[in-house]
Structure formats: C-alpha cells, structure tokens
Design an enzyme around this catalytic site. Structure first.
Site, short mmCIF file in Angstrom:
data_model
loop_
_atom_site.label_atom_id
_atom_site.label_comp_id
_atom_site.label_asym_id
_atom_site.label_seq_id
_atom_site.Cartn_x
_atom_site.Cartn_y
_atom_site.Cartn_z
N ARG A 63 0.77 -1.14 0.08
CA ARG A 63 0.52 0.05 0.00
C ARG A 63 0.84 0.95 -0.05
NH1 ARG A 63 -2.72 -3.79 1.80
NH2 ARG A 63 -0.57 -4.75 2.61
N THR A 64 2.05 1.77 0.72
CA THR A 64 2.85 2.98 1.27
C THR A 64 3.23 3.33 -0.43
OG1 THR A 64 3.05 2.27 3.24
CG2 THR A 64 4.04 3.42 2.28
N LYS A 92 25.94 -3.26 -1.85
CA LYS A 92 27.15 -3.20 -2.35
C LYS A 92 27.66 -2.26 -1.20
CE LYS A 92 26.67 -2.49 -6.99
NZ LYS A 92 27.04 -1.07 -7.53
N ARG A 113 11.77 4.16 3.07
CA ARG A 113 10.85 2.97 4.09
C ARG A 113 12.90 2.58 4.16
NH1 ARG A 113 6.22 -0.91 4.29
NH2 ARG A 113 5.22 0.93 5.35
N HIS A 141 5.57 6.36 11.60
CA HIS A 141 4.69 5.76 9.91
C HIS A 141 3.70 7.28 9.86
CE1 HIS A 141 4.16 4.07 6.11
NE2 HIS A 141 3.43 3.22 6.86
C1 NCD Z 1 2.22 -1.26 7.91
C2 NCD Z 1 3.72 -1.17 8.45
O1 NCD Z 1 4.62 -0.67 6.98
O2 NCD Z 1 4.24 -0.43 9.10
N1 NCD Z 1 1.47 -1.20 6.52
C3 NCD Z 1 1.39 -0.34 5.45
O3 NCD Z 1 1.93 1.30 5.79
N2 NCD Z 1 0.19 0.18 5.65
C4 NCD Z 1 1.47 -1.59 8.79
C5 NCD Z 1 2.33 -3.52 9.35
O4 NCD Z 1 3.26 -3.94 7.63
O5 NCD Z 1 1.67 -4.06 10.22
#
Ligand code: NCD
Length: 315
Positions: A63-64, A92, A113, A141
């Site tokens: 999703r993100t 590397k 991320r 997040h």
């Molecule tokens: C979450 C995350 O990555 O922290 N998911 C997300 O970004 N929608 C929650 C999770 O991974 O459980």
C-alpha cells in the site's frame, strides 16, 4: 536552513519525518486539499508535470509504495525507485546518506522506508530534496497516520472526542506510535491500549502521554474494552522485528477480531487496520459496515497526493 527553487521563488525545503510534525492546523490543510482532490481529480492531473518522485524502499510494502506512486502518477508526475534493498547499492554497502545525495540529483521528492529507526532523519539531513518517512523500523510512519486521520475525519466527521482502541503489537507497530502522537493533539480523545504484556507501547510513548495528561488505559482484555470504543485500530504482530520466532509464534494470534467480538461493540464503531492483515481480523467481518480498512487504504492515495503537492510547494 535549506533552500529550494520553485517557479523562480526561493522556498524553504520541508520534510515529513515524525508524526509530531502533524499539527492540527497542518492536518486540516492537507485533509482539505485531499477532499478537493477526491471531489475534482481532473483539476490535478497536470499539477506535477515534469516532477519526479523517488520511492526508496529497503523493506517490503504494498500500500505505502503503490499509493505514493499512484499519487504521483495521478498528479501527472513520474516515478523512479527501488522496492528492496537487494536491488539498490545498499547491497554493495552504500550508506543512506550517500544514496540520498545521489537520488537528489535525479528526483524532486522522495519517500523512504527503511528497517532502521532514524534512517529517514539521516536521509533528510543529507538530502537536496524533500524527504518523506514511509516507515523507519519500529519507530514512526507519519503518512500512514495521515491516511488514518483522513479516514477518521471522513467516517466520523471529527478528530476529537473519540475513544480510540489500539490492539495488537503496540511495541513494534510504528503506525500505532505515530497515530497516538497525532490523535493526542485533539481535544477529548482517550485511548485504550490492548496488547499482551510483552507487546505494550514503548515506555517513552507512555511517559509522553502521562506528561501531556492524555487519558489512556492499558489492558489485555479486548472483549471487555471493545464495548466503549469509537475506533478500533487493529494491528499485525510485527514478525520481522522479533528476536526469535518462538516468541512470535506464541504471540501472533493473541487477538482475533471475529463476529462474536464485534457483536459486543457500538453500532458505529470504525474498525481500522493499516494492513497487511494476517490473522488478527477474521475475514468473516470484512462485510460488516463497521470494517473500513479497505476504504482506509483508498484514502492513502489522496492524502499522499496532498502531501506531495504541499512539500513541492505546489498547493
Ligand atoms: C504498516 C507498516 O508497514 O508499518 N503497513 C502499512 O504501511 N500500510 C503496518 C504493518 O506492516 O503491519
């Protein structure tokens, strides 16, 4: 101070790293812009023409990453990036600082991320472009929180005066940490923190809640606590942050929201989840009108569009 040039104007370069930056006034601005995008998407299809978003994902994501990419494409911009550390020069041995310096030469804005807490901040400190934290380890997040705030605003029509239950892995769940920070800024919110003893919220968050007089209780009993909640935010036990598999296996199914538990809840409860779900919400409740987690995922695209426009100073 970092300066950026947009349409001949000199502007201060901004990032989004921590949910503490999501002050109510700023959230109001982004929500209002997201609502405008939802109402008139056609008006936005050229806004980011010629702009490039880089998605630097050192950890898995559906999703993100995809909502960021879809957001930029919906604004007429382009997207570059990688979706695992193995396919970048991290494999590397390159540092985040060096990667972001390089990416700053090719993109106008980036979402990162990374499994290490603090990595988004390191990126921001070394970046020539706005950096968005798309999840740093078990820490924060903030864009999931923006998604959650837009969802709550659209579903409940308010962001204050709510009894918010957060259930599952409150220790490692970065979405929980960010959501608590942001929702604590609205009046008359109270929190019910439901977790097994080993997965309680980190002490630094508990201490901040105490310091700011935020009303909260901690319990292991979802069945009892669910009756009073306006929002129930379920979370996945974060397997990838555990030191050993045995502990994960023992704790993973502590809470499973099913029809019988939901029957005890208010008629207008909103059941949320950042997703992905594993077992913690039984599929049998997906059709209940109170289950809003897929709607929530949809809102993620619009609020990220608003954020990209704001950080590029195009709003
Ligand atoms: C979450 C995350 O990555 O922290 N998911 C997300 O970004 N929608 C929650 C999770 O991974 O459980």
């Amino acid at each position: 101070m970092c300066l950026m040039f947009t349409k001949g104007k000199v502007v201060i370069m901004r990032h989004l790293i921590d949910a503490k930056e999501l002050l109510p006034e700023y959230v109001r601005k982004l929500i209002s812009s997201a609502e405008d995008i939802i109402a008139s998407p056609q008006q936005y299809v050229e806004r980011c023409r010629g702009k490039v978003l880089a998605t630097l994902f050192y950890e898995p994501s559906t999703r993100t990453r995809l909502s960021f990419e879809s957001a930029m494409l919906g604004l007429g911009g382009s997207v570059i990036g990688f979706s695992s550390a193995d396919s970048s020069s991290a494999a590397k041995g390159e540092s985040v600082a060096d990667t972001i310096r390089t990416v700053s030469c090719y993109a106008d804005i980036c979402a990162i991320r990374h499994p290490k807490e603090g990595s988004a901040l390191v990126a921001a400190l070394n970046s020539g472009i706005p950096v968005i934290n798309a999840g740093d380890g078990g820490h924060q997040h903030p864009t999931q929180t923006l998604t959650d705030l837009l969802s709550i605003h659209c579903i409940k029509n308010k962001l204050g005066g709510l009894n918010i239950g957060l259930c599952g892995d409150l220790k490692f769940g970065r979405t929980v940490h960010s959501l608590i920070h942001a929702m604590s800024m609205y009046e008359n919110n109270s929190f019910v923190l439901v977790s097994p003893e080993e997965l309680r919220i980190p002490d630094y968050i508990r201490q901040e809640m105490i310091k700011h007089n935020i009303s909260f209780i901690e319990t292991e009993d979802l069945q009892r606590a669910i009756t009073e909640m306006d929002v129930l935010y379920m979370t996945r036990v974060q397997r990838e942050r555990f030191f050993n598999e045995e502990d994960y296996v023992r704790l993973k199914d502590t809470y499973i929201l099913d029809k019988s538990k939901l029957a005890l809840a208010k008629k207008d409860l909103a059941v949320m989840h950042p997703l992905p779900r594993v077992n913690e919400i039984s599929v049998e409740v997906d059709d209940d009108p109170r289950s809003v987690y897929f709607k929530q995922a949809r809102y993620g695209r619009f609020i990220r569009m608003a954020l990209i426009l704001d950080l590029l100073d195009i709003l």
